[in-house]
Write a protein that holds these residues in place. Structure first.
Motif, PDB file in Angstrom:
ATOM      1  N   TYR A   1     -10.717   7.155  -7.364  1.00 53.76           N
ATOM      2  CA  TYR A   1      -9.626   7.336  -6.424  1.00 53.76           C
ATOM      3  C   TYR A   1      -8.304   7.142  -7.169  1.00 53.76           C
TER       4      TYR A   1
ATOM      5  N   GLN B   1      -4.163   6.123  -6.590  1.00 58.45           N
ATOM      6  CA  GLN B   1      -3.177   5.553  -5.677  1.00 58.45           C
ATOM      7  C   GLN B   1      -1.787   5.753  -6.267  1.00 58.45           C
TER       8      GLN B   1
ATOM      9  N   GLY C   1      -1.682   5.289   0.107  1.00 56.34           N
ATOM     10  CA  GLY C   1      -3.082   4.877   0.138  1.00 56.34           C
ATOM     11  C   GLY C   1      -3.851   5.547  -0.981  1.00 56.34           C
ATOM     12  N   LEU C   2      -5.099   5.152  -1.118  1.00 54.32           N
ATOM     13  CA  LEU C   2      -5.939   5.743  -2.155  1.00 54.32           C
ATOM     14  C   LEU C   2      -6.394   7.138  -1.727  1.00 54.32           C
TER      15      LEU C   2
END
Lengths: 115, 114
Positions: free
Chosen positions: A35, A37, A42-43
């Motif tokens: 992921y 960020q 947010g991720l």
């Protein structure tokens, strides 16, 4: 039992260089997720891999980004010819299997800064 | 496509008080999972609580509980007896049952003061 390990924790690269981010999943976990960020965000999902296979790369930018999870060794997220917009925190997570019944355990992240 | 919205960018609370963080989501699925993650200044993502959509009962983990309103697509987090260590960014996340990609909201920064 060690958690998800990521290294390096901080990485500084100049524009045009390559960045390699490593992720060692928890023991017994064969599913890895990456992921990203961005600051104040947010991720965002990038890619999901099982050993030696990319299962879902729907969140990966089409160019310059690649990921692998070899039979032996950590998962690698590779960014070629980095640009300033790649500056972000990159998180790896792992799980023993896929699906909502299984928690994704996150690593501490790698903060990439492109100068 | 599923989306997750957290409408409170920042919140603050005094120690020992109760605070509620809001989260709404959009999906056409009937079954799914919802999560609250905590990200303290160390940036480590920590799972706080999870809810399975087919379960009527609201999940509870010690001082943390959720108010899950499926029809309204709302999933709020209540923190009781707030502690200084609760200071962190809190993210709401959605996952399809066969999915692998967590979908996160933009987060709420919670500050707990003495």
């Amino acid at each position: 039992n060690a958690g998800v390990m990521q290294n390096p924790r901080h990485l500084v690269r100049r524009r045009g260089q390559e960045a390699r981010l490593r992720c060692s999943p928890m023991k017994g976990h064969s599913h890895v997720y990456w992921y990203r960020q961005l600051p104040e965000e947010g991720l965002k999902f990038m890619v999901y891999l099982q050993k030696e296979n990319i299962i879902d790369e729907s969140g990966m930018p089409k160019e310059r980004f690649s990921a692998e999870f070899p039979k032996e060794g950590p998962s690698i997220l590779r960014i070629q010819q980095v640009v300033r917009g790649d500056s972000a925190a990159y998180f790896c997570a792992s799980s023993p299997a896929a699906g909502g019944s299984y928690e994704q355990y996150f690593g501490p992240g790698t903060r990439l800064t492109v100068t | 496509a599923q989306t997750v919205t957290q409408s409170q960018p920042e919140m603050s609370v005094q120690e020992a008080e109760t605070v509620t963080l809001s989260c709404t989501y959009d999906t056409s699925e009937n079954n799914y999972y919802l999560f609250w993650y905590k990200q303290p200044p160390s940036r480590q993502m920590i799972l706080v609580i999870r809810q399975e959509a087919y379960k009527q009962q609201n999940a509870t983990e010690n001082r943390f509980s959720v108010n899950f309103q499926k029809a309204a697509k709302s999933f709020s987090l209540k923190i009781s007896d707030s502690q200084l260590g609760d200071t962190a960014m809190y993210f709401c996340a959605f996952l399809r049952p066969t999915g692998t990609a967590l979908i996160f909201g933009k987060g709420t920064t919670l500050s707990v003061s003495s």
